[in-house]
Design a protein around this motif. Structure first.
Motif, short mmCIF file in Angstrom:
data_model
loop_
_atom_site.label_atom_id
_atom_site.label_comp_id
_atom_site.label_asym_id
_atom_site.label_seq_id
_atom_site.Cartn_x
_atom_site.Cartn_y
_atom_site.Cartn_z
N MET A 1 0.83 -1.19 0.00
CA MET A 1 0.00 0.00 0.00
C MET A 1 0.88 1.25 0.00
O MET A 1 2.08 1.18 0.28
CB MET A 1 -0.94 -0.01 1.21
N ARG A 2 0.29 2.40 -0.30
CA ARG A 2 1.00 3.67 -0.31
C ARG A 2 0.79 4.35 1.04
O ARG A 2 -0.35 4.54 1.47
CB ARG A 2 0.52 4.56 -1.46
N ILE A 3 1.87 4.73 1.68
CA ILE A 3 1.80 5.21 3.06
C ILE A 3 2.50 6.57 3.20
O ILE A 3 3.58 6.78 2.65
CB ILE A 3 2.47 4.20 4.01
N VAL A 4 1.87 7.46 3.95
CA VAL A 4 2.49 8.73 4.36
C VAL A 4 2.82 8.62 5.85
O VAL A 4 2.01 8.13 6.64
CB VAL A 4 1.56 9.93 4.11
N ILE A 5 4.01 9.06 6.22
CA ILE A 5 4.43 9.03 7.62
C ILE A 5 4.55 10.46 8.14
O ILE A 5 5.26 11.29 7.55
CB ILE A 5 5.80 8.32 7.77
N GLY A 6 3.86 10.75 9.23
CA GLY A 6 3.96 12.04 9.90
C GLY A 6 4.66 11.86 11.24
O GLY A 6 4.05 11.35 12.19
N GLN A 43 -1.59 15.90 -1.44
CA GLN A 43 -0.86 15.81 -2.70
C GLN A 43 -0.62 14.38 -3.18
O GLN A 43 -0.52 14.14 -4.38
CB GLN A 43 0.48 16.53 -2.57
N THR A 44 -0.54 13.44 -2.25
CA THR A 44 -0.15 12.07 -2.62
C THR A 44 -1.28 11.06 -2.58
O THR A 44 -1.14 9.97 -3.14
CB THR A 44 0.98 11.57 -1.70
N ALA A 45 -2.41 11.38 -1.92
CA ALA A 45 -3.56 10.47 -1.83
C ALA A 45 -3.14 9.06 -1.44
O ALA A 45 -3.35 8.10 -2.19
CB ALA A 45 -4.32 10.46 -3.14
N PRO A 46 -2.55 8.88 -0.24
CA PRO A 46 -2.09 7.55 0.18
C PRO A 46 -3.25 6.65 0.61
O PRO A 46 -4.40 7.11 0.77
CB PRO A 46 -1.19 7.87 1.37
N ASP A 47 -2.94 5.38 0.82
CA ASP A 47 -3.92 4.44 1.37
C ASP A 47 -3.97 4.52 2.89
O ASP A 47 -4.99 4.23 3.51
CB ASP A 47 -3.55 3.00 0.97
N LEU A 48 -2.83 4.92 3.48
CA LEU A 48 -2.70 4.90 4.94
C LEU A 48 -1.79 6.04 5.39
O LEU A 48 -0.81 6.36 4.72
CB LEU A 48 -2.10 3.57 5.38
N ALA A 49 -2.14 6.65 6.53
CA ALA A 49 -1.29 7.67 7.13
C ALA A 49 -0.90 7.21 8.53
O ALA A 49 -1.76 6.88 9.35
CB ALA A 49 -2.01 9.01 7.21
N LEU A 50 0.41 7.17 8.79
CA LEU A 50 0.94 6.87 10.12
C LEU A 50 1.31 8.20 10.76
O LEU A 50 2.15 8.93 10.23
CB LEU A 50 2.19 5.98 10.00
N ILE A 51 0.70 8.50 11.92
CA ILE A 51 0.80 9.85 12.47
C ILE A 51 1.18 9.82 13.94
O ILE A 51 0.50 9.18 14.76
CB ILE A 51 -0.55 10.59 12.32
N ASP A 52 2.23 10.53 14.28
CA ASP A 52 2.61 10.71 15.69
C ASP A 52 1.61 11.67 16.33
O ASP A 52 1.32 12.73 15.79
CB ASP A 52 4.03 11.29 15.77
N ILE A 53 1.07 11.30 17.49
CA ILE A 53 0.10 12.17 18.16
C ILE A 53 0.71 13.53 18.49
O ILE A 53 0.10 14.57 18.27
CB ILE A 53 -0.44 11.49 19.44
N ARG A 54 1.93 13.52 19.03
CA ARG A 54 2.58 14.77 19.44
C ARG A 54 3.56 15.21 18.35
O ARG A 54 4.64 14.65 18.20
CB ARG A 54 3.31 14.58 20.77
N MET A 55 3.15 16.24 17.61
CA MET A 55 3.96 16.75 16.51
C MET A 55 4.08 18.26 16.62
O MET A 55 3.29 18.91 17.31
CB MET A 55 3.33 16.40 15.15
N ALA A 117 -1.33 -5.16 11.84
CA ALA A 117 -2.25 -4.10 12.29
C ALA A 117 -2.49 -3.09 11.18
O ALA A 117 -3.62 -2.64 10.96
CB ALA A 117 -1.68 -3.41 13.52
N LEU A 118 -1.44 -2.72 10.45
CA LEU A 118 -1.59 -1.78 9.34
C LEU A 118 -2.50 -2.36 8.26
O LEU A 118 -3.34 -1.65 7.70
CB LEU A 118 -0.24 -1.41 8.75
N ASP A 119 -2.33 -3.64 7.97
CA ASP A 119 -3.17 -4.30 6.96
C ASP A 119 -4.64 -4.27 7.39
O ASP A 119 -5.52 -4.03 6.55
CB ASP A 119 -2.72 -5.75 6.75
N ARG A 120 -4.91 -4.53 8.68
CA ARG A 120 -6.28 -4.53 9.16
C ARG A 120 -6.91 -3.16 9.00
O ARG A 120 -8.07 -3.03 8.58
CB ARG A 120 -6.35 -4.96 10.63
N VAL A 121 -6.17 -2.13 9.35
CA VAL A 121 -6.69 -0.77 9.25
C VAL A 121 -6.95 -0.40 7.80
O VAL A 121 -8.01 0.15 7.46
CB VAL A 121 -5.72 0.24 9.91
N ALA A 122 -6.00 -0.70 6.93
CA ALA A 122 -6.17 -0.37 5.52
C ALA A 122 -7.36 -1.10 4.90
O ALA A 122 -8.00 -0.59 3.97
CB ALA A 122 -4.89 -0.70 4.75
N ALA A 123 -7.68 -2.27 5.44
CA ALA A 123 -8.80 -3.06 4.93
C ALA A 123 -10.14 -2.62 5.51
O ALA A 123 -11.17 -3.20 5.19
CB ALA A 123 -8.56 -4.54 5.23
#
Length: 213
Positions: A1-6, A43-55, A117-123
């Motif tokens: 899948m295509r993923i963005v990491i924050g 801009q990238t329209a990913p399937d999943l975003a991984l995001i740190d709560i404190r940024m 876990a990432l697969d479950r969320v993306a699904a």
């Protein structure tokens, strides 16, 4: 899948990107603060975003607030919040939308479980860290709407909250799948969840569980 990491920590961000790339995923973008996260996802329209709560910029709950905005903009986007410590106040609102996970950063070290876990969320499913679920259990009142549930049914519901399927629950509790199905049916009946949509009923049960604290 295509993923963005924050993630503002360069070491963790780059390590996470390498792990995901090695697992066959495409890193669509990297963001170091909440504003750039919003822009990168748009801009990238990913399937999943991984995001740190404190940024940055505030280093409080910027990531969680960005996640809520992203969810409003794109209901189909998978969102996984990552946190150093348990912060349960962000869980209930987002888990109601589906395609949501909340994991402690230490879980990344259990690579297979993390990727699952990432697969479950993306699904379209959910993935809540066991420590998050345990914290919610500890804050429940004795007179909440879950009071009719037996201790075993609460165990099953806790694993449902983590995102486990009936097969996963049976393995974790050393029960037959048929026994788990019976427990799940009893839980849904006791919570008054009578809709015919099985997946929707499971989500409502989890929401009742999370909202019972």
């Amino acid at each position: 899948m295509r993923i963005v990491i924050g993630e503002d920590s360069a070491l963790f961000r780059e390590g996470l990107a390498r792990l995901l790339a090695d697992a066959g995923h495409e890193i669509a973008g990297l963001a170091v603060d909440a504003p750039s996260l919003m822009t990168t996802v748009a801009q990238t329209a990913p399937d999943l975003a991984l995001i740190d709560i404190r940024m940055p910029p505030d280093h409080t709950d910027d990531g969680a607030r960005a996640a809520r905005r992203l969810r409003m903009q794109n209901p189909e986007l998978g969102i996984v919040l990552l946190s150093q410590h348990v912060e349960t106040r962000h869980s209930v609102e987002l888990v109601a939308t589906g395609r949501f996970g909340y994991l402690l950063k230490d879980r990344v070290l259990a690579v297979d479980q993390f990727l699952d876990a990432l697969d479950r969320v993306a699904a379209g499913g959910s993935a809540l860290d066991p420590e998050v679920v345990a914290r919610l259990i500890g804050r429940q009142r004795a007179d909440d709407r879950l009071a009719p549930l037996t201790p075993r049914e609460r165990e099953v519901l806790a694993l449902m909250a983590e995102g486990c399927t009936n097969v996963g629950i049976s393995r974790r509790l050393f029960l037959t799948e048929r026994t788990v199905e019976t427990h799940v049916g009893s839980i849904l009946a006791k919570l008054g969840l009578l809709t015919n949509d099985e997946q929707h009923r499971r989500v409502l049960a989890v929401l009742a569980y999370l909202g019972g604290h």
